[in-house]
Design a protein around this motif. Structure first.
Motif, short mmCIF file in Angstrom:
data_model
loop_
_atom_site.label_atom_id
_atom_site.label_comp_id
_atom_site.label_asym_id
_atom_site.label_seq_id
_atom_site.Cartn_x
_atom_site.Cartn_y
_atom_site.Cartn_z
N GLU B 26 72.25 -4.00 65.44
CA GLU B 26 73.02 -3.22 64.97
C GLU B 26 74.38 -3.28 65.56
OE1 GLU B 26 72.75 -0.44 63.04
OE2 GLU B 26 70.85 0.07 63.03
N THR B 27 74.56 -3.91 67.00
CA THR B 27 75.72 -3.66 67.77
C THR B 27 76.80 -4.92 67.46
OG1 THR B 27 74.54 -2.73 69.31
CG2 THR B 27 76.63 -3.44 70.04
N CYS B 28 76.51 -6.07 67.06
CA CYS B 28 77.35 -7.20 66.93
C CYS B 28 78.66 -6.80 66.05
CB CYS B 28 76.68 -8.45 66.17
SG CYS B 28 77.69 -9.84 66.13
N ALA B 29 79.73 -7.02 66.86
CA ALA B 29 81.06 -6.76 66.19
C ALA B 29 81.51 -8.01 65.53
CB ALA B 29 81.97 -6.23 67.19
N ARG B 30 80.63 -9.17 65.33
CA ARG B 30 81.20 -10.39 64.91
C ARG B 30 82.68 -10.65 65.46
NH1 ARG B 30 78.01 -8.18 61.55
NH2 ARG B 30 79.29 -6.59 60.84
N CYS B 31 82.83 -10.44 66.70
CA CYS B 31 84.12 -10.90 67.32
C CYS B 31 84.31 -12.49 67.55
CB CYS B 31 84.17 -10.11 68.62
SG CYS B 31 83.16 -10.82 69.88
N GLY B 32 83.24 -13.12 67.55
CA GLY B 32 83.24 -14.55 67.53
C GLY B 32 83.61 -15.09 68.93
N PHE B 109 78.44 -7.75 74.61
CA PHE B 109 77.51 -6.80 74.59
C PHE B 109 76.09 -7.61 75.18
CE2 PHE B 109 79.63 -5.80 70.73
CZ PHE B 109 80.34 -4.68 71.20
#
Lengths: 280, 417
Positions: B26-32, B109
């Motif tokens: 659920e949490t991944c922000a795909r911030c890279g 995270f």
């Protein structure tokens, strides 16, 4: 306290009368409405009053449901601890969640923007709560809201950086349409917020709407008066307020389904990697 | 893929959705930020080799089958269906990941890509597309546990043949009259679990004899092919052979041979035991610190470095012990850069060594070769079988001109009376 705030609001409203008159438009309460204007005013009322309640209610219910469903799922068979262990695992998890040392180490420019954004976002929430007549971090007679526009800039500028970053290199290749839409939703939400908190003072006569004006709207919301905010928010800037509230409502509705849930999950998920393992 | 299989895989997926997994998905922000974490990506820069790239294959399925977003607006999260193409992508993601968890040190995270890859592996197994070699090796390990009586005599005979090699390193058994390689000893303090190769037994036996440790060799090999395969049931069955033996013999401690996955799985993934679980390097360190063994610090020529095996260090918590042992072996030690929890994975974990995959292992570990070369060390030591095999291959492939040594081997050669 509340009477003071209302009095302050009416004083401020008087001060802004001439400005409001300058900014008069078809949306002004004094101008006869066309059929389109009547429909528009009903939509605007729906957006600024009933939809606010519905959006917040939906957000609260969906977020609670999601969090409960996550934490009621079985625990993993092992702890995904990362070593070396920190002396104070909970403090380390809080540091991870709130100071993001991993990002500072591996992407320092991104980290600066992230920190500015998140600190400004917290101030933004405080600034909105401060509009309530019962909370006065900033003087109720102040024309400015918390930060005098700087808080809005604090969330808006990083948003431009996030968008440019999202469109660049490997980050673009790992992005989904939801990532872009969320950024643009927030960008326009913030830009509209900037216009009504800071930009509305850029008229020849100063402020069109002040903190005191908005406090009357918020006061109506928290007291469930179901009054039309048009009565207390005169002038053409009202349309920007409506759009701002609309996007905020949309944000509340999509939040439980989006990655913004990290607001609630960042600490517990970081605890997983910091918590020392004990066999069961 | 027919509907029946995809429905079965959906159920299989659901069984993996524990609370941690739900948060990871659920949490991944795909911030890279994790993009630069993986040795494979740094050696072969393709998006599918980033931590987020691997996890997204699983997340796209998660969104499709378990999120409202996937039902009403699948395009938002670019969802995919459980079909043959997706299973192939899952295979590529899972079996190009060594499970080193270096990406966990990058993620704000702490998302555990290795745990997410457990879903990918489970679905690949469910679709009957698992690597055959890992399945066969897992089944052989389990079969051995079920029919130990049939193989025990032959095994004991083979062990007797190694005793002269042990004696050449240390002339005494752990106590007068004891065999040089005790096996099946009830009441032993330490049960040493080796691998099938003699190299994993001889040096360790000499060290424990020199330390006068009351020890016994396990009938089973430590390596857990079930863990590499990602088959939780098989992995637990393989580990249970050893825990049952340890309980039967009443040992106080199970010491796992220099094998990272075997150590981590036994220590952290098999629940509570009435015995302690240690990596063998922890025992060596204890002997050195306690004065039970003395080491000659002039036996190694040239600068020495140490490669932290991911499953023992970053994922197992053993950092200082090997360094203390090496400090008693040489004055000429240099750290790799980066080292400890930031060390590059060797590129051979996650079953890749057992699967062969030489070409991929060499291409995907170029950064590891660069790191080794830039250290200037002549000898690289490590405490993991997979790492050792991979480092030997890298040394040859990239012409590093180093010597690759098991830590236990150089300790055994440096034993002093």
């Amino acid at each position: 306290m509340q009477a003071d705030a209302v009095a302050a609001a009416s004083n401020a409203a008087e001060a802004g009368v001439s400005a409001a008159a300058d900014a008069v438009s078809a949306a002004s309460a004094d101008v006869p409405l066309t059929a389109f204007g009547i429909v528009l005013s009903k939509i605007e009322y729906f957006v600024t009053v009933p939809m606010v309640y519905l959006a917040i209610l939906f957000f609260a219910a969906a977020a609670v449901y999601k969090i409960v469903s996550i934490f009621s799922a079985p625990a993993p068979g092992y702890a995904p601890t990362l070593y070396p262990l920190k002396k104070r695992p909970m403090m380390a998890a809080m540091s991870d969640a709130f100071a993001m040392p991993q990002v500072r180490k591996h992407a320092p420019v991104f980290w600066v923007f992230l920190m500015v954004y998140h600190v400004a976002f917290i101030l933004l929430i405080l600034g909105h709560l401060d509009i309530l007549p019962s909370i006065n971090i900033v003087d109720p007679e102040s024309k400015h809201m918390l930060g005098a526009g700087a808080v809005g800039v604090g969330v808006t500028l990083p948003m431009f950086y996030f968008i440019i970053r999202r469109f660049s290199g490997e980050v673009r290749r790992i992005s989904t349409p939801a990532d872009y839409l969320l950024l643009f939703l927030l960008l326009f939400l913030f830009l509209l917020g900037d216009m009504i908190s800071w930009g509305n003072s850029w008229t020849a006569h100063g402020f069109v709407m002040t903190k005191a004006d908005f406090s009357l709207y918020f006061d109506g919301l928290v007291r469930f008066t179901f009054d039309d905010p048009r009565k207390v928010l005169p002038g053409s800037h009202f349309h920007f307020v409506v759009l701002h509230v609309l996007l905020a409502n949309v944000f509340f509705i999509v939040l439980p389904f989006s990655k913004v849930m990290h607001v609630f999950l960042s600490l517990p998920i970081n605890i997983l990697r910091r918590k020392p393992w004990t066999a069961k | 893929m027919d509907r029946e299989v995809s429905a079965k895989l959906e159920v299989l997926f659901k069984t993996k959705l524990n609370s941690a997994m739900r948060m990871y998905l659920e949490t991944c922000a795909r911030c890279g930020v994790c993009v630069k974490a993986c040795h494979v990506y740094n050696s072969m820069p393709e998006t599918k080799y980033t931590a987020v790239g691997r996890a997204e294959v699983v997340r796209k399925l998660f969104r499709a089958y378990f999120k409202l977003e996937g039902k009403i607006a699948p395009w938002l999260g670019e969802t995919v269906k459980l079909d043959d193409v997706t299973v192939d992508e899952l295979y590529d993601a899972a079996f190009s990941c060594t499970g080193c968890r270096r990406c966990v040190t990058y993620c704000p995270f702490g998302i555990d890509t290795q745990m997410i890859m457990a879903i990918a592996k489970a679905l690949v197994i469910g679709a009957d597309k698992a690597p055959a070699v890992l399945s066969i090796l897992s089944d052989m390990s389990i079969a051995k546990g079920e029919s130990i009586a049939e193989t025990a005599v032959a095994y004991e005979e083979a062990i007797r043949n190694l005793e002269s090699d042990v004696k050449a390193l240390w002339a005494e058994p752990w106590k007068p009259g004891a065999p040089f390689i005790p096996i099946g000893v009830k009441g032993a303090d330490v049960l040493y679990v080796a691998l099938s190769g003699a190299h994993s037994i001889v040096s360790a036996a000499a060290i424990m004899n020199a330390a006068k440790e009351n020890w016994s060799l396990s009938y089973f090999e430590a390596v857990n092919f079930g863990a590499f395969l990602g088959d939780a049931a098989k992995a637990q069955a393989i580990a249970k052979r050893i825990t049952d033996e340890a309980v039967r013999l009443g040992v106080k401690e199970v010491a796992i041979v220099e094998c990272g996955t075997a150590f981590r799985f036994m220590k952290y993934m098999t629940g509570r035991h009435p015995f302690k679980v240690s990596a063998f390097v922890e025992l060596i360190d204890r002997y050195v610190r306690g004065g039970q063994i003395k080491l000659d610090d002039g036996k190694i020529d040239g600068t020495v470095t140490y490669h932290d095996p991911c499953q023992i260090a970053r994922n197992g918590g053993v950092f200082e012990e090997p360094r203390n042992v090496i400090a008693h072996l040489t004055k000429n030690y240099v750290e790799l850069k980066p080292s400890r929890e930031d060390n590059w994975c060797c590129g051979g974990g996650g079953g890749l060594i057992s699967m062969g995959e030489l070409d991929f292992r060499m291409k995907s570990s170029r950064v590891k070769a660069d790191q080794l070369r830039s250290s200037g060390a002549k000898v690289v030591t490590t405490a993991c079988e997979n790492c050792h095999s991979q480092l030997v291959d890298l040394n040859e492939h990239y012409g590093l001109g180093m010597r690759v040594e098991f830590l236990s081997h150089i300790v055994a050669k440096a034993l002093m009376a």
